[in-house]
Design an enzyme around this catalytic site. Structure first.
Site, mmCIF file in Angstrom:
data_model
loop_
_atom_site.group_PDB
_atom_site.id
_atom_site.type_symbol
_atom_site.label_atom_id
_atom_site.label_comp_id
_atom_site.label_asym_id
_atom_site.label_seq_id
_atom_site.Cartn_x
_atom_site.Cartn_y
_atom_site.Cartn_z
ATOM 1 N N TYR A 198 4.804 -5.497 3.718
ATOM 2 C CA TYR A 198 3.571 -5.263 1.944
ATOM 3 C C TYR A 198 3.175 -6.494 2.000
ATOM 4 O O TYR A 198 2.232 -5.965 0.833
ATOM 5 C CB TYR A 198 4.699 -5.661 0.922
ATOM 6 N N LEU B 217 12.655 11.359 -4.043
ATOM 7 C CA LEU B 217 12.247 12.730 -4.454
ATOM 8 C C LEU B 217 10.830 13.056 -3.908
ATOM 9 O O LEU B 217 9.838 13.565 -4.319
ATOM 10 C CB LEU B 217 11.387 12.134 -5.862
ATOM 11 N N SER C 209 8.542 3.966 -8.921
ATOM 12 C CA SER C 209 7.675 3.676 -9.759
ATOM 13 C C SER C 209 6.515 2.335 -11.071
ATOM 14 O O SER C 209 7.684 1.506 -11.267
ATOM 15 C CB SER C 209 8.164 4.478 -10.486
ATOM 16 N N SER D 188 14.281 6.749 -16.769
ATOM 17 C CA SER D 188 14.809 7.865 -16.042
ATOM 18 C C SER D 188 15.294 8.284 -15.369
ATOM 19 O O SER D 188 16.790 9.004 -14.922
ATOM 20 C CB SER D 188 13.525 9.280 -16.319
#
Length: 327
Positions: free
Chosen positions: A99, A235, A280, A288
């Site tokens: 990364y 997700l 995120s 959330s």
């Protein structure tokens, strides 16, 4: 306790000794809810916006069941992502050498003012060549004297080469510069080859896994050998992982609990005894996604979710976000 070995993989949940199968223990933790988890001492003492329980992935090594990712398409925003996560109360950080944003993560940690002992840092060495140099580079660039969990990012150039790299990780485990060791993107056959010569069983296998994409063979192999599965892309991946929010079964379960389909999809992973890392840059989305410990999926709901149509995938590295970084 010493490091977990092939011969013995005793696990502990909430102070109790469990024989090798610990996944019901995690499910029991998730059923307790945040207040009882705090009473059991499994949550930090400081007031936080998110409260995430931990799982013992190796003897004496407790890992948050949710970590924030710092790679993929958002790796350049790593400082903001980490700062947001830490300010909300998250403590698990998922990184990797490729990364190349260790300096940003280091700065965000320093700004937070949190002691090193409160954080759980995962990193990954890029394949199975030059393992020692990558470990030293990560320690120096992150400004830490140990890594909580170090993974082999992928079995390249070959699983046979990874045998030698695994011995390097075992050496650092015995020294204490790494607290737990594991792998990523290893399928069942890769794991079988590694276990034939390993002294220490991988604590974790981080793989692509979500409610609409599963590698059943690798999941079963990990369960049989007490290797914790950590889901990345929990997700799904845009355009490749089906439509989680549009799935009628997931929608129905979400409506019953007054939560989002995304929260149901994440909860489904955890109630199967796995852990996960997600990405995120949004504080609202981070909050959330982490706000899933106030409800429990019933056995009937879990069965219904297990039965949704899903794509059978084979764990690998060729078509992953990390692979694109090597091009």
């Amino acid at each position: 306790f010493g490091p977990s070995t092939v011969a013995s993989r005793t696990r502990r949940v909430s102070g109790r000794h469990e024989m090798p199968e610990r996944r019901p223990g995690l499910s029991q933790l998730l059923l307790l809810g945040p207040m009882l988890l705090a009473a059991a001492g499994l949550l930090g003492s400081a007031a936080r916006n998110v409260s995430i329980p931990s799982l013992e992935i190796a003897e004496g090594v407790w890992m948050p069941v949710m970590s924030i990712g710092t790679g993929g398409l958002e790796r350049e925003a790593a400082a903001d992502i980490v700062s947001t996560w830490l300010s909300l109360g998250g403590r698990g950080l998922d990184g990797a050498w490729i990364y190349k944003n260790q300096d940003s993560v280091r700065k965000a940690i320093a700004i937070s003012g949190l002691p090193r002992s409160e954080l759980f840092i995962t990193s990954k060495i890029p394949g199975c060549v030059g393992g020692e140099s990558f470990i030293q580079s990560d320690l120096e660039d992150l400004g830490v004297d140990y890594i909580d969990l170090m993974l082999i990012h992928f079995p390249r150039p070959s699983i046979e080469a990874c045998v030698g790299t695994w011995k390097i990780l075992e050496k650092h485990l015995s020294r204490g510069t790494i607290k737990a060791i594991g792998v990523s993107n290893f399928n069942a056959q890769d794991l079988k080859t590694l276990l034939a010569v390993a002294k220490v069983v991988p604590a974790v296998n981080q793989i692509q896994h979500n409610i609409l994409e599963r590698d059943s063979e690798t999941l079963s192999f990990c369960a049989a050998h007490n290797i914790t599965v950590e889901a990345y892309s929990p997700l799904g991946r845009s355009g490749q992982s089906g439509d989680i929010p549009g799935n009628k079964v997931i929608q129905s379960v979400a409506a019953k609990h007054q939560v989002s389909p995304y929260q149901v999809a994440l909860k489904w992973i955890l109630q199967h005894g796995h852990i996960l890392t997600f990405q995120s840059a949004s504080a609202a989305h981070q909050t959330s996604d982490a706000d899933i410990f106030h409800f429990t999926l019933s056995s009937d709901e879990m069965a219904a979710l297990d039965a949704v149509d899903f794509s059978s995938i084979s764990v690998g590295f060729g078509d992953t976000p990390a692979a694109a970084m090597l091009v």
